[in-house]
Design a protein around this motif. Structure first.
Motif, mmCIF file in Angstrom:
data_model
loop_
_atom_site.group_PDB
_atom_site.id
_atom_site.type_symbol
_atom_site.label_atom_id
_atom_site.label_comp_id
_atom_site.label_asym_id
_atom_site.label_seq_id
_atom_site.Cartn_x
_atom_site.Cartn_y
_atom_site.Cartn_z
ATOM 1 N N ALA A 243 -32.182 -35.109 -26.792
ATOM 2 C CA ALA A 243 -33.082 -36.203 -26.416
ATOM 3 C C ALA A 243 -34.375 -35.654 -25.819
ATOM 4 N N VAL A 244 -34.251 -34.630 -24.945
ATOM 5 C CA VAL A 244 -35.440 -34.053 -24.317
ATOM 6 C C VAL A 244 -36.320 -33.394 -25.373
ATOM 7 N N ARG A 245 -35.679 -32.655 -26.299
ATOM 8 C CA ARG A 245 -36.459 -32.000 -27.353
ATOM 9 C C ARG A 245 -37.169 -33.044 -28.220
ATOM 10 N N GLY B 151 -45.852 -34.989 -28.160
ATOM 11 C CA GLY B 151 -46.814 -33.952 -28.538
ATOM 12 C C GLY B 151 -46.979 -32.867 -27.493
ATOM 13 N N ILE B 152 -45.967 -32.673 -26.649
ATOM 14 C CA ILE B 152 -46.063 -31.641 -25.601
ATOM 15 C C ILE B 152 -45.765 -30.261 -26.208
ATOM 16 N N VAL B 153 -44.669 -30.137 -26.921
ATOM 17 C CA VAL B 153 -44.424 -28.922 -27.716
ATOM 18 C C VAL B 153 -43.833 -29.349 -29.056
ATOM 19 N N ILE C 274 -40.641 -24.507 -30.029
ATOM 20 C CA ILE C 274 -39.357 -24.311 -29.332
ATOM 21 C C ILE C 274 -38.520 -23.275 -30.081
ATOM 22 N N LYS C 275 -38.520 -23.410 -31.401
ATOM 23 C CA LYS C 275 -37.752 -22.481 -32.228
ATOM 24 C C LYS C 275 -38.270 -21.047 -32.066
ATOM 25 N N GLU C 276 -39.605 -20.918 -32.034
ATOM 26 C CA GLU C 276 -40.194 -19.586 -31.892
ATOM 27 C C GLU C 276 -39.825 -18.964 -30.549
ATOM 28 N N ARG C 277 -39.884 -19.802 -29.496
ATOM 29 C CA ARG C 277 -39.574 -19.292 -28.164
ATOM 30 C C ARG C 277 -38.106 -18.866 -28.073
ATOM 31 N N ILE C 278 -37.220 -19.665 -28.667
ATOM 32 C CA ILE C 278 -35.791 -19.302 -28.653
ATOM 33 C C ILE C 278 -35.599 -17.957 -29.374
ATOM 34 N N ARG C 279 -36.347 -17.800 -30.487
ATOM 35 C CA ARG C 279 -36.231 -16.540 -31.241
ATOM 36 C C ARG C 279 -36.725 -15.360 -30.383
#
Lengths: 91, 199
Positions: B19-21, B28-30, B35-40
């Motif tokens: 829900a947060v994602r 339009g915050i991220v 998010i995927k790039e940061r997790i990687r």
């Protein structure tokens, strides 16, 4: 920016924790202690506002060195700690 | 994330995260891609990255100077992704001076170059004792410093993340950068241990 490298400073002996909900990045063990500014690290958004989703101004952040004497009874070591400008007073 | 996907999630925390994602994307915050790039970035980070920086600093004085002045820039020079990561500071051990990194307030850690923190770094015991009795902590790690060494504890309290540049151990003269990187551990870059060469 208020403090140059080498400036003698005192960490404010203030305990906002006693007055309500806060998010403070200045450790308890340094409140009221004297140290020396090593360098200005940059300006960063004030975490005390960020934590509560309030508009946060950018504050100078310093690396401050502390001698062990007077911080821990009979122990400790030199300390190097990031402290935001409003927590520092000139001495 | 589409509503249909939510029904496949098993726990409340999974649903809350989804829900947060979804909200972050909708507002339009991220973007989901960010998010995927940061997790990687976080998943790919490991102590071998920091060890590469240390080894390069041992053989290349110009790189060492860059690393001490601007750790983020030095990491990027070696291709380590630093975008969106907190600024990296590097503190150099020298004869007579040893650095030990701790975060007494939480668990700030130079994840971009060392990966996930070891469990003990986040423990209340390490966080309390590293500032109060660092010599005792080092003794428990069986780390022996020369008697006249000043220990400087670096409490990571704010926006920087700190790593230690240890001293190059004796017995590594003429070694390649890769071989040097192989002797540098996570603990050496936090300061609880020293790199050493097993005979």
């Amino acid at each position: 920016m208020k403090f140059a490298p080498g400036a003698a400073v005192k960490v404010r002996d203030d305990w906002p924790e006693a007055r309500g909900p806060v998010h403070i990045r200045t450790p308890h063990y340094l409140r009221g202690r004297q140290g020396t500014v090593v360098r200005h690290l940059g300006d960063f958004a004030n975490p005390e506002d960020l934590a509560f989703a309030r508009p946060a101004s950018r504050l100078p952040l310093y690396h401050v060195a502390f001698a062990p004497e007077g911080i821990w009874p009979g122990g400790g070591a030199d300390l190097l700690v990031e402290v935001f400008e409003p927590w520092l007073q000139p001495i | 994330m589409a509503a249909a996907d939510l029904t496949l999630l098993r726990t409340d925390s999974d649903r809350l995260l989804a829900a947060v994602r979804g909200l972050l994307a909708a507002k339009g915050i991220v973007t989901p891609e960010e998010i995927k790039e940061r997790i990687r970035f976080v998943d790919e980070a490991h102590p071998g990255q920091g060890a590469r920086m240390v080894a390069r600093a041992w053989v290349d004085p110009a790189f060492r100077a860059t690393m001490l002045a601007d750790g983020t820039k030095a990491a990027e020079l070696l291709g380590i992704p630093m975008r969106g990561m907190p600024p990296l500071g590097v503190l150099e051990n020298a004869p007579g001076l040893h650095h030990l990194v701790v975060c007494t307030l939480c668990s700030c850690y130079p994840r971009a170059v060392l990966g996930y923190p070891p469990f003990w770094f986040k423990s209340a015991a390490y966080r309390a004792r590293a500032v109060r009795d660092p010599a005792g902590v080092l003794a428990e790690w069986r780390t022996v410093l020369p008697a006249d060494t000043t220990i400087r504890v670096v409490d990571s309290t704010a926006d920087y993340r700190w790593m230690v540049l240890p001293m190059r151990p004796p017995g590594t003269e003429g070694w390649s950068e890769d071989r040097l990187a192989g002797v540098v551990t996570e603990g050496d870059m936090i300061g609880v241990t020293l790199p050493h060469v097993t005979a």
